[in-house]
Scaffold this active site. Sequence first.
Site, short mmCIF file in Angstrom:
data_model
loop_
_atom_site.label_atom_id
_atom_site.label_comp_id
_atom_site.label_asym_id
_atom_site.label_seq_id
_atom_site.Cartn_x
_atom_site.Cartn_y
_atom_site.Cartn_z
N ALA A 78 0.82 -1.21 0.00
CA ALA A 78 0.00 0.00 0.00
C ALA A 78 0.85 1.26 0.00
O ALA A 78 0.48 2.27 -0.61
CB ALA A 78 -0.92 0.00 1.21
N GLU A 79 1.98 1.22 0.69
CA GLU A 79 2.80 2.41 0.84
C GLU A 79 3.62 2.74 -0.40
O GLU A 79 3.74 3.89 -0.80
CB GLU A 79 3.74 2.26 2.04
#
Length: 240
Positions: A128-129
């Site tokens: 996600a990051e």
Amino acid sequence: MGRRAIFFGTILWGLALAAPSTAELAIFADGDFVKIAHYELLGERMRLHLAGGGSLTLPLARLERIVDDEVEFPAPQPAEEPEPASSSFEISFLPAHRVPASPYGEVLYAAAKRHALNPELLAAVARAESAFDPSALSPKGARGILQLMPATAERFGIQSSRLWDLESNVEAGARFLRFLVDEFRGDLRLVLAAYNAGEGAVRRHGGVPPYRETRQYVERILGALGVSSPPAAIVASRGL
């Protein structure tokens, strides 16, 4: 004409109150925060343009994070809505856990094991990051595969200059996640919200902050982990 002007003025005022804020919050390493209009990354410094006018330039090491201050107003729910199907997720490391089938799975697995975390949690956050990019640099100054701010890395004993090193970045992120798991007693929603917006924001709001960015972030990672349960069904083992 005067009454009409007052009528339409009242409507516009009501709309302004109902509309979400599109400013951002700069959260400092000491927990203080300020609302900003926009920001500029200047190498190892950040220039914050304040929402009320003026600007502030400070070292990145003093800035914990920048989050969207766009408040999401929940839609009204129908009465007696059935609870979603429960699906628990074990936050802590278990001997049965395997190396994630992702880039840098071995590095993520080793850090997760050291800090008693489920390796899939660490992998989901990395996805996600940064989409597993160790060289990722966000406009907000977050760095590496787990997108850590220099101030956050320093908090957990990793020099900011080491954030471009894959293993150091993962180690700092794992330490931060372990801290959040302990701080919020294994409530995965709060852990993820705090990773995105900071633990101070979670405490101030008494739960997941009403920031659109943060709520979407939490739901995206929960979805990747196959979690669709209320917080009470998201558990962590005790005694690890």
